[in-house]
Design a protein around this motif. Structure first.
Motif, PDB file in Angstrom:
ATOM      1  N   THR A  39       0.842  -1.188   0.000  1.00  0.00           N
ATOM      2  CA  THR A  39       0.000   0.000   0.000  1.00  0.00           C
ATOM      3  C   THR A  39       0.878   1.240   0.000  1.00  0.00           C
ATOM      4  O   THR A  39       1.963   1.234   0.576  1.00  0.00           O
ATOM      5  CB  THR A  39      -0.980   0.013   1.198  1.00  0.00           C
ATOM      6  N   LYS A  42       1.138   7.628   0.752  1.00  0.00           N
ATOM      7  CA  LYS A  42       0.647   8.903   0.223  1.00  0.00           C
ATOM      8  C   LYS A  42      -0.808   8.794  -0.228  1.00  0.00           C
ATOM      9  O   LYS A  42      -1.561   9.758  -0.132  1.00  0.00           O
ATOM     10  CB  LYS A  42       1.531   9.389  -0.925  1.00  0.00           C
ATOM     11  N   THR A  43      -1.208   7.633  -0.714  1.00  0.00           N
ATOM     12  CA  THR A  43      -2.610   7.481  -1.124  1.00  0.00           C
ATOM     13  C   THR A  43      -3.543   7.586   0.081  1.00  0.00           C
ATOM     14  O   THR A  43      -4.652   8.096  -0.043  1.00  0.00           O
ATOM     15  CB  THR A  43      -2.857   6.150  -1.871  1.00  0.00           C
ATOM     16  N   TRP A  44      -3.089   7.114   1.240  1.00  0.00           N
ATOM     17  CA  TRP A  44      -3.882   7.244   2.465  1.00  0.00           C
ATOM     18  C   TRP A  44      -3.978   8.716   2.854  1.00  0.00           C
ATOM     19  O   TRP A  44      -5.044   9.194   3.226  1.00  0.00           O
ATOM     20  CB  TRP A  44      -3.270   6.425   3.600  1.00  0.00           C
ATOM     21  N   LYS A  46      -3.808  11.273   0.948  1.00  0.00           N
ATOM     22  CA  LYS A  46      -4.617  11.997  -0.031  1.00  0.00           C
ATOM     23  C   LYS A  46      -6.088  11.585  -0.019  1.00  0.00           C
ATOM     24  O   LYS A  46      -6.897  12.120  -0.774  1.00  0.00           O
ATOM     25  CB  LYS A  46      -4.045  11.798  -1.434  1.00  0.00           C
ATOM     26  N   ASN A  48      -7.349   8.552  -0.799  1.00  0.00           N
ATOM     27  CA  ASN A  48      -7.690   7.540  -1.803  1.00  0.00           C
ATOM     28  C   ASN A  48      -6.940   6.234  -1.506  1.00  0.00           C
ATOM     29  O   ASN A  48      -6.175   5.749  -2.326  1.00  0.00           O
ATOM     30  CB  ASN A  48      -7.350   8.053  -3.206  1.00  0.00           C
ATOM     31  N   SER A  83      -6.159  -4.520  -6.796  1.00  0.00           N
ATOM     32  CA  SER A  83      -6.135  -3.294  -6.006  1.00  0.00           C
ATOM     33  C   SER A  83      -7.522  -3.149  -5.395  1.00  0.00           C
ATOM     34  O   SER A  83      -8.530  -3.157  -6.103  1.00  0.00           O
ATOM     35  CB  SER A  83      -5.813  -2.081  -6.878  1.00  0.00           C
ATOM     36  N   TYR A  85      -9.828  -0.728  -3.350  1.00  0.00           N
ATOM     37  CA  TYR A  85     -10.005   0.674  -2.978  1.00  0.00           C
ATOM     38  C   TYR A  85     -10.964   0.771  -1.797  1.00  0.00           C
ATOM     39  O   TYR A  85     -12.057   0.209  -1.829  1.00  0.00           O
ATOM     40  CB  TYR A  85     -10.516   1.474  -4.177  1.00  0.00           C
TER      41      TYR A  85
END
Length: 121
Positions: A39, A42-44, A46, A48, A83, A85
């Motif tokens: 994982t 940075k996606t967390w 942001k 997403n 993936s 989401y």
């Protein structure tokens, strides 16, 4: 469900280690040196968040057709990775944990009998 929940759940499994083998952003969980969850932090941040999880190819296809939140693995083998989401509120936390369990078990089942015995898995 947040990143700490995921981290604690993974580290609670037998012989799981966490790593940043690619960069300072991509958190990887391994069992017996083999990846079962990746994982991007940075996606967390942001808003997403998603998990890359290993999956049986036939089950992966079925999940993708049943859930919009499950897509072919981002930057991974599309045949063996999904993936997942988490920000679409489509997937219940218990179901996500089951998908993590499936990924972990897929790796454990692929280990040699001797290694499974040595690790008591």
């Amino acid at each position: 469900m947040n990143i700490e929940d995921i981290r604690n759940y993974c580290l609670g499994k037998r012989h799981v280690t966490e790593h940043f083998p690619f960069d300072k952003d991509t958190l990887v969980f391994k069992v017996a040196g083999k990846m079962f969850l990746l994982t991007g932090l940075k996606t967390w941040e942001k808003g997403n968040p998603f998990l890359n999880l290993k999956c049986d190819p036939e089950y992966a296809e079925a999940l993708r057709s049943d859930y919009e939140s499950i897509q072919p693995g981002y930057h991974m083998s599309k045949k063996h990775w999904n993936s997942v989401y988490l920000n679409h509120n489509e997937l219940q936390p218990q179901f996500v944990l089951k998908l993590i369990d499936d990924s972990y078990n897929l790796i454990v089942d692929s280990l040699t009998k001797k290694l499974r015995q040595e690790l008591d898995l």
